[in-house]
Structures are given as C-alpha cells and as structure tokens.
Scaffold this motif. Structure first.
Motif, PDB file in Angstrom:
ATOM      1  N   ARG A  59       0.796  -1.279   0.080  1.00 49.85           N
ATOM      2  CA  ARG A  59      -0.016  -0.047   0.045  1.00 49.85           C
ATOM      3  C   ARG A  59       0.850   1.380  -0.105  1.00 49.85           C
ATOM      4  NH1 ARG A  59      -5.170   1.130   0.796  1.00 49.85           N
ATOM      5  NH2 ARG A  59      -5.549  -0.941   1.538  1.00 49.85           N
ATOM      6  N   ALA A  60       1.951   1.193   0.886  1.00 47.25           N
ATOM      7  CA  ALA A  60       2.742   2.510   0.871  1.00 47.25           C
ATOM      8  C   ALA A  60       3.481   2.534  -0.682  1.00 47.25           C
ATOM      9  CB  ALA A  60       3.986   2.205   1.781  1.00 47.25           C
ATOM     10  N   ASP A  61       3.706   1.626  -1.289  1.00 46.59           N
ATOM     11  CA  ASP A  61       4.374   1.895  -2.674  1.00 46.59           C
ATOM     12  C   ASP A  61       3.253   2.704  -3.724  1.00 46.59           C
ATOM     13  OD1 ASP A  61       6.806   0.439  -2.235  1.00 46.59           O
ATOM     14  OD2 ASP A  61       5.837  -1.402  -2.686  1.00 46.59           O
ATOM     15  N   LEU A  62       2.029   2.116  -3.362  1.00 44.74           N
ATOM     16  CA  LEU A  62       0.845   2.622  -4.290  1.00 44.74           C
ATOM     17  C   LEU A  62       0.794   4.064  -3.682  1.00 44.74           C
ATOM     18  CD1 LEU A  62      -1.429   2.678  -6.329  1.00 44.74           C
ATOM     19  CD2 LEU A  62      -2.970   1.613  -4.537  1.00 44.74           C
ATOM     20  N   ILE A  63       0.900   4.337  -2.439  1.00 46.38           N
ATOM     21  CA  ILE A  63       0.561   5.857  -2.114  1.00 46.38           C
ATOM     22  C   ILE A  63       1.596   6.742  -2.371  1.00 46.38           C
ATOM     23  CG2 ILE A  63       0.288   7.142   0.167  1.00 46.38           C
ATOM     24  CD1 ILE A  63      -1.332   4.741   1.437  1.00 46.38           C
ATOM     25  N   VAL A  64       2.761   6.114  -2.282  1.00 48.97           N
ATOM     26  CA  VAL A  64       3.972   7.103  -2.792  1.00 48.97           C
ATOM     27  C   VAL A  64       3.883   7.414  -4.427  1.00 48.97           C
ATOM     28  CG1 VAL A  64       6.545   7.046  -3.145  1.00 48.97           C
ATOM     29  CG2 VAL A  64       5.326   6.431  -0.626  1.00 48.97           C
ATOM     30  N   ALA A  65       3.586   6.260  -5.021  1.00 46.90           N
ATOM     31  CA  ALA A  65       3.411   6.362  -6.387  1.00 46.90           C
ATOM     32  C   ALA A  65       2.230   7.518  -6.955  1.00 46.90           C
ATOM     33  CB  ALA A  65       3.364   5.172  -7.149  1.00 46.90           C
ATOM     34  N   VAL A 100      -4.855  22.371  -4.579  1.00 49.81           N
ATOM     35  CA  VAL A 100      -5.815  21.930  -3.516  1.00 49.81           C
ATOM     36  C   VAL A 100      -6.207  20.631  -3.866  1.00 49.81           C
ATOM     37  CG1 VAL A 100      -7.928  22.425  -2.465  1.00 49.81           C
ATOM     38  CG2 VAL A 100      -6.484  24.264  -2.891  1.00 49.81           C
ATOM     39  N   ASP A 101      -6.572  20.210  -5.035  1.00 47.08           N
ATOM     40  CA  ASP A 101      -7.051  18.827  -5.404  1.00 47.08           C
ATOM     41  C   ASP A 101      -5.856  17.839  -4.642  1.00 47.08           C
ATOM     42  OD1 ASP A 101      -9.250  19.558  -6.398  1.00 47.08           O
ATOM     43  OD2 ASP A 101      -8.329  19.451  -8.602  1.00 47.08           O
ATOM     44  N   PHE A 102      -4.447  18.104  -5.241  1.00 45.38           N
ATOM     45  CA  PHE A 102      -3.356  17.346  -4.824  1.00 45.38           C
ATOM     46  C   PHE A 102      -3.345  17.310  -3.120  1.00 45.38           C
ATOM     47  CE2 PHE A 102       0.872  17.569  -3.225  1.00 45.38           C
ATOM     48  CZ  PHE A 102       1.262  16.438  -3.264  1.00 45.38           C
ATOM     49  N   LEU A 103      -3.410  18.387  -2.461  1.00 41.86           N
ATOM     50  CA  LEU A 103      -3.338  18.190  -1.067  1.00 41.86           C
ATOM     51  C   LEU A 103      -4.512  17.352  -0.583  1.00 41.86           C
ATOM     52  CD1 LEU A 103      -2.454  22.081  -0.349  1.00 41.86           C
ATOM     53  CD2 LEU A 103      -0.930  20.106  -0.222  1.00 41.86           C
ATOM     54  N   VAL A 104      -5.500  17.327  -0.956  1.00 44.49           N
ATOM     55  CA  VAL A 104      -6.570  16.729  -0.467  1.00 44.49           C
ATOM     56  C   VAL A 104      -6.431  15.234  -0.732  1.00 44.49           C
ATOM     57  CG1 VAL A 104      -9.152  15.994  -0.820  1.00 44.49           C
ATOM     58  CG2 VAL A 104      -8.586  18.308  -0.583  1.00 44.49           C
ATOM     59  N   THR A 105      -5.939  14.865  -1.725  1.00 46.81           N
ATOM     60  CA  THR A 105      -5.460  13.544  -2.039  1.00 46.81           C
ATOM     61  C   THR A 105      -4.244  12.991  -1.061  1.00 46.81           C
ATOM     62  OG1 THR A 105      -6.063  13.850  -4.406  1.00 46.81           O
ATOM     63  CG2 THR A 105      -4.597  11.852  -3.949  1.00 46.81           C
ATOM     64  N   LYS A 106      -3.309  14.028  -0.846  1.00 48.86           N
ATOM     65  CA  LYS A 106      -2.474  13.447   0.007  1.00 48.86           C
ATOM     66  C   LYS A 106      -2.626  13.330   1.523  1.00 48.86           C
ATOM     67  CE  LYS A 106       0.895  17.130   1.430  1.00 48.86           C
ATOM     68  NZ  LYS A 106       1.051  16.689   2.917  1.00 48.86           N
ATOM     69  N   VAL A 112       0.573   6.696   6.709  1.00 49.80           N
ATOM     70  CA  VAL A 112       0.923   5.412   6.347  1.00 49.80           C
ATOM     71  C   VAL A 112       2.560   5.490   6.273  1.00 49.80           C
ATOM     72  CG1 VAL A 112       0.977   4.218   4.101  1.00 49.80           C
ATOM     73  CG2 VAL A 112      -1.117   5.305   4.816  1.00 49.80           C
ATOM     74  N   LEU A 113       3.163   6.370   6.176  1.00 54.28           N
ATOM     75  CA  LEU A 113       4.490   6.264   6.206  1.00 54.28           C
ATOM     76  C   LEU A 113       5.252   6.503   7.488  1.00 54.28           C
ATOM     77  CD1 LEU A 113       5.464   8.099   2.726  1.00 54.28           C
ATOM     78  CD2 LEU A 113       5.250   5.608   3.128  1.00 54.28           C
ATOM     79  N   ASN A 117       9.959   7.752   8.562  1.00 51.19           N
ATOM     80  CA  ASN A 117      10.188   9.125   8.576  1.00 51.19           C
ATOM     81  C   ASN A 117      11.169   9.783   7.339  1.00 51.19           C
ATOM     82  OD1 ASN A 117       9.527  11.658   9.727  1.00 51.19           O
ATOM     83  ND2 ASN A 117      11.209  11.853  10.606  1.00 51.19           N
ATOM     84  N   ALA A 118      12.219   9.083   7.228  1.00 52.73           N
ATOM     85  CA  ALA A 118      13.157   9.517   6.307  1.00 52.73           C
ATOM     86  C   ALA A 118      12.524   9.510   4.670  1.00 52.73           C
ATOM     87  CB  ALA A 118      14.594   8.557   6.356  1.00 52.73           C
ATOM     88  N   GLY A 119      11.739   8.424   4.543  1.00 53.82           N
ATOM     89  CA  GLY A 119      10.960   8.503   3.272  1.00 53.82           C
ATOM     90  C   GLY A 119      10.196   9.580   2.923  1.00 53.82           C
ATOM     91  N   PHE A 120       9.451   9.988   4.040  1.00 54.80           N
ATOM     92  CA  PHE A 120       8.388  10.898   4.102  1.00 54.80           C
ATOM     93  C   PHE A 120       8.996  12.392   3.870  1.00 54.80           C
ATOM     94  CE2 PHE A 120       5.985  14.286   6.146  1.00 54.80           C
ATOM     95  CZ  PHE A 120       4.594  14.084   5.243  1.00 54.80           C
TER      96      PHE A 120
END
Length: 189
Positions: A59-65, A100-106, A112-113, A117-120
């Motif tokens: 899931r983290a791979d998908l979210i980061v992508a 704003v659309d991007f911020l809502v999505t993130k 999740v991450l 913390n280093a990855g985030f």
C-alpha cells in the motif's frame, strides 16, 4: 514492425496503464482515504487486484506512487496553464485549484509512512523542489502583469493554502476550497 518498436509500444501501453491506475487510486483516496480497499481501486481502474499488486507490492508503494504522480502532474500543469489561460492570474487561480486537489489526495500519507520518517522527508523535499519553482513562475507572471502584489513568496502562498486544507477531510462543516478561494481573491490587485 521490429522488436524495438514492439517494446516501445508495450512500454507506452504500460505507462498509460500505470497512469490510469494512479489516477483511479487518487480518485478513490479522495473519496475513501488512503486506507481504501485495493479492490475499490482495481474496480475504478478497470483492472484486477493482481495488476495493482504487480505494479505496487505494498500500500505504501501505491500511495507514494500516487503522490509522485500528482506532484508531477501539478508541476506540468503550471506552464500549460500559463500558456493557455486568459491571464497569468487566471493561470495561477486554476493551478491553485489543482494544488488543492493534490493536497486533499495526500491526506493520510504521513500516517501511512510514519514508520519511514526519512522516506516521508524525502518525499516532502521532492514536493518542494518540484512545485516551488512552478508556483514562483506563476506568481511572478501575475505580478509582472500587475494582477497581484509583487511581494508574495511561493513558499508562503503554498504553506498558507496547505494550512487552510488541514482538517478539511475530517470536518464536513469546513470548506477549505471556499477559504482558499477567498485567499486567492485577496491576492488579486
């Protein structure tokens, strides 16, 4: 057709499929959050769950992508909007809508991450490195056209918008888009 042409076509198809998958995941994340079932994302993308797991094992791979895909799309939109809009201010306003659309999505990405913390931090740095120059160019163009104040910094504007978006996903009485609209209208000269 030569083998090289077939491979290029397949790669182009794979890129299109991945974009479709990432767009579907982003849409599901907006409506259901980053913990949405993978089957919902697969259904939205019109693929099987195995396809998602083949591209994104966790899931983290998908979210980061999704996050990176949306940062890139937001960055690419800036120059396109500047070239196609009636005015630099209109381009800025439309770009901020995308932001704003991007911020809502993130929303939910940090949770999740959390264990990485280093990855985030790397993602956040990449986000700033990619989007600050785009926002700077849009602000400069609108200021040069006399449409907004000339003393605005991209970091301040993006941070202000980000702060207005905090909590929008958890409080149905709060309309972050409306307040961001007020902020952007306030920039107008």
């Amino acid at each position: 057709m030569s083998n090289g042409e077939g491979r290029r076509s397949k790669r182009a198809d794979a890129r299109r499929n991945e974009k479709t998958l990432l767009d579907a995941a982003a849409a599901v994340f907006v409506t259901s959050g980053v913990e949405a079932p993978v089957r919902d994302i697969a259904a939205k993308a019109g693929v099987g769950m195995g396809t998602i797991y083949r591209h994104f094992p966790t899931r983290a791979d998908l979210i980061v992508a999704v996050y990176r895909h949306q940062v890139d799309a937001c960055a690419e939109a800036g120059p396109e909007l500047l070239a196609s809009s009636d005015s630099p201010y209109e381009a800025l306003r439309r770009w901020i809508d995308l932001f704003v659309d991007f911020l809502v999505t993130k929303h939910g990405l940090a949770a999740v991450l959390q264990s990485d913390n280093a990855g985030f931090e790397t993602l956040h740095t990449s986000f700033l490195d990619t989007l600050l120059p785009v926002c700077t160019r849009l602000l400069e163009a609108a200021a040069e056209a006399g449409e907004i104040r000339a003393d605005l910094q991209a970091y301040e504007v993006m941070r202000g918008i980000g702060n207005l978006c905090i909590g929008a996903d958890s409080d149905p009485r709060y309309d972050a888009r409306r307040l961001v609209g007020v902020l952007i209208a306030g920039l107008h000269a």
